[in-house]
Design an enzyme around this catalytic site. Sequence first.
Site, PDB file in Angstrom:
ATOM      1  CE  LYS A  86      -2.249   4.705   6.851  1.00  0.00           C
ATOM      2  NZ  LYS A  86      -3.337   5.386   7.532  1.00  0.00           N
ATOM      3  NE  ARG A 137      -2.553   1.046   3.556  1.00  0.00           N
ATOM      4  CZ  ARG A 137      -3.280   0.842   4.662  1.00  0.00           C
ATOM      5  NH1 ARG A 137      -4.542   0.447   4.561  1.00  0.00           N
ATOM      6  NH2 ARG A 137      -2.746   1.006   5.855  1.00  0.00           N
TER       7      ARG A 137
END
Length: 291
Positions: A150, A54
Amino acid sequence: MSQEYMVYIDGKYVPKSEAKISVFDHGLLYGDGVFEGIRSYEGAVFRLDQHLTRLFESAKSIDLQIPLSYEEFKEAILETLRTNKLTDAYVRVVVTRGIGTLGLTPATCPKPTIIIIADHLKPLFEGVNVKAVVASTRRNAVTALNPMIKSLNYLNNILARIEAIKAKVDEAIMLNQNGTVAEGTGDNVFIVKDEVVITPPPTAGILLGVTRDAVITLAREERIQVLEKDFTVHEVYNADEAFLSGTAAEIVPLVEVDGKKIGNGNVGSITSKLIEKFKRIRRTGTPIYLK
Ligand code: PXG
């Protein structure tokens, strides 16, 4: 025990009190960068590969070239935990655009800054049956700043969290631009209705939580039906159970929203089962101490 942890900054370990970066770092000036929050349990890092994937995907989306390979990064995280002799820890990984001149242009930043902080962090909402409000602040549009990234820009979530604080509750539930439920400010949202676990799909404009993914797997292993589908606040108010998931929060019951009790206002049976199961599997990650 007050140990001074060592912080990894660009390949060097510095004591927490001396761990500082430049005021010209674009991570500070513009929130230009990406991060991860990771936990280890009993000497094993939970889903390290998923977090790293991620991180690299977030970086790719913002055109940030991480100056370490995937394997080097993995080793740096494990080494930071070893350096601090930690087994049960919270790891904050930050990659910023790096030091540049004033002005938005990333081109003035030749080298990204890499920070790895390892510390203890109690579960957010520890021992609390969470109460929430639905925030008036909508989650960022996927077409503006995709929540799947993120990024170091958490102001959207912080504004919603301030609404929760003003309402004297624990958390805020954020809706997306369509008005359906997206996620919490630092966690994903689940409801349970007629024994079916339901959570918003990736297209709802959410961060694809590592804990969310673990919950889905655990529920399916228990032969509980899981649906990733959009739902409205009406369905939250009228759910049998609800809970939140996140690395910081782990899995926590959500028992009240906008002053309305969810189900009977107590922790639901499926929620309890998933919390118990999560506690059993969370130490099955990447071992820190192989040497
Ligand atoms: N949604 C959002 C918006 C998040 O920031 C999650 C869901 C849960 O994802 P994981 O992969 O953790 O299951 C997050 C991540 C903190 C902190 O240190 C935690 C998060 C974000 C920012 C800060 O409290 N959680």
